[in-house]
Design a protein around this motif. Structure first.
Motif, mmCIF file in Angstrom:
data_model
loop_
_atom_site.group_PDB
_atom_site.id
_atom_site.type_symbol
_atom_site.label_atom_id
_atom_site.label_comp_id
_atom_site.label_asym_id
_atom_site.label_seq_id
_atom_site.Cartn_x
_atom_site.Cartn_y
_atom_site.Cartn_z
ATOM 1 N N HIS A 15 -16.255 -42.799 -9.674
ATOM 2 C CA HIS A 15 -15.343 -41.917 -10.406
ATOM 3 C C HIS A 15 -14.078 -41.627 -9.604
ATOM 4 N N ARG A 16 -14.184 -41.605 -8.286
ATOM 5 C CA ARG A 16 -13.007 -41.396 -7.438
ATOM 6 C C ARG A 16 -12.037 -42.573 -7.600
ATOM 7 N N LYS A 17 -12.558 -43.778 -7.544
ATOM 8 C CA LYS A 17 -11.741 -44.981 -7.716
ATOM 9 C C LYS A 17 -11.054 -44.951 -9.083
ATOM 10 N N TRP A 19 -10.306 -42.282 -10.917
ATOM 11 C CA TRP A 19 -9.280 -41.227 -10.925
ATOM 12 C C TRP A 19 -8.029 -41.693 -10.187
ATOM 13 N N LEU A 20 -8.208 -42.282 -9.010
ATOM 14 C CA LEU A 20 -7.070 -42.761 -8.221
ATOM 15 C C LEU A 20 -6.314 -43.860 -8.963
ATOM 16 N N HIS A 23 -4.255 -42.523 -11.805
ATOM 17 C CA HIS A 23 -3.097 -41.752 -11.347
ATOM 18 C C HIS A 23 -2.111 -42.594 -10.534
ATOM 19 N N VAL A 140 -10.319 -38.243 -15.850
ATOM 20 C CA VAL A 140 -8.962 -38.486 -15.354
ATOM 21 C C VAL A 140 -8.021 -37.310 -15.635
ATOM 22 N N THR A 144 -8.026 -32.454 -9.729
ATOM 23 C CA THR A 144 -8.385 -32.908 -8.389
ATOM 24 C C THR A 144 -9.204 -34.188 -8.444
ATOM 25 N N CYS A 145 -9.043 -34.950 -7.399
ATOM 26 C CA CYS A 145 -9.748 -36.225 -7.270
ATOM 27 C C CYS A 145 -11.226 -35.973 -6.975
ATOM 28 N N TYR A 159 -10.027 -49.202 -1.792
ATOM 29 C CA TYR A 159 -9.705 -47.797 -1.513
ATOM 30 C C TYR A 159 -10.400 -47.275 -0.250
ATOM 31 N N CYS A 163 -10.088 -43.495 1.327
ATOM 32 C CA CYS A 163 -11.179 -42.532 1.181
ATOM 33 C C CYS A 163 -11.726 -42.060 2.517
#
Length: 167
Positions: A15-17, A19-20, A23, A140, A144-145, A159, A163
């Motif tokens: 999910h972090r990947k 979101w990044l 954005h 998304v 915040t990430c 990433y 990270c």
């Protein structure tokens, strides 16, 4: 919001990947695995560009589509993230259905290990994809990430340095 195949794929991996990526933060252009995947895509099936079509629909790009057989060909470097690759291909099939293609199918191809998986779309998949799309939109939209997930496969991610730069 326009959801792409990468959104679906990243949703199933990290999910972090996701979101990044959404954005506009990307390190793909400098990562060796991405370059290897691009080269594989260009060289694994050299005759394919003449036989099949590249199509773009609503922000997604399908590189190899056989319009006569209604088959999407998706090439991947490895089967390590197969669930995410299958989900991405199912999303492409649903997108084609949404645009009038009747019963499209897909082939998930792993040329390095000489393996091909047939992918079809079921009613349960259609429901799941709608749920993924809603979850992605919600994820998304967060300010915040998401946190680092710290999985073994993180070391191979474009990433990774971003990270883990604070450690």
């Amino acid at each position: 919001m326009r959801i792409t195949g990468k959104h679906i794929n990243y949703y199933h991996i990290c999910h972090r990947k996701l979101w990044l990526f959404h954005h506009g933060i990307s390190f793909q252009q400098t990562h060796d695995n991405v370059a290897d995947g691009t080269l594989l895509h260009q060289t694994a099936y050299p005759q394919r560009a003449q036989r099949y079509r590249e199509i773009q629909i609503k922000g997604i790009k399908i590189d190899f589509y056989d319009p006569h057989e209604r088959v999407v060909h998706e090439i991947k470097r490895s089967n390590k993230m197969e669930a995410a690759s299958v989900a991405q291909l199912q999303f492409y099939l649903l997108t084609l259905e949404r645009h009038g293609v009747v019963e499209p199918t897909g082939l998930l191809e792993y040329p390095k290990i000489r393996r091909v998986e047939k992918v079809v779309l079921t009613d349960a998949d259609r429901v799941a994809i709608a749920e993924w799309e809603a979850a992605i939109a919600q994820l998304v939209a967060q300010e915040t990430c998401p946190s680092v997930i710290n999985k073994p496969f993180c070391k191979n991610c474009s990433y990774y340095d971003f990270c883990y730069s604070g450690e």
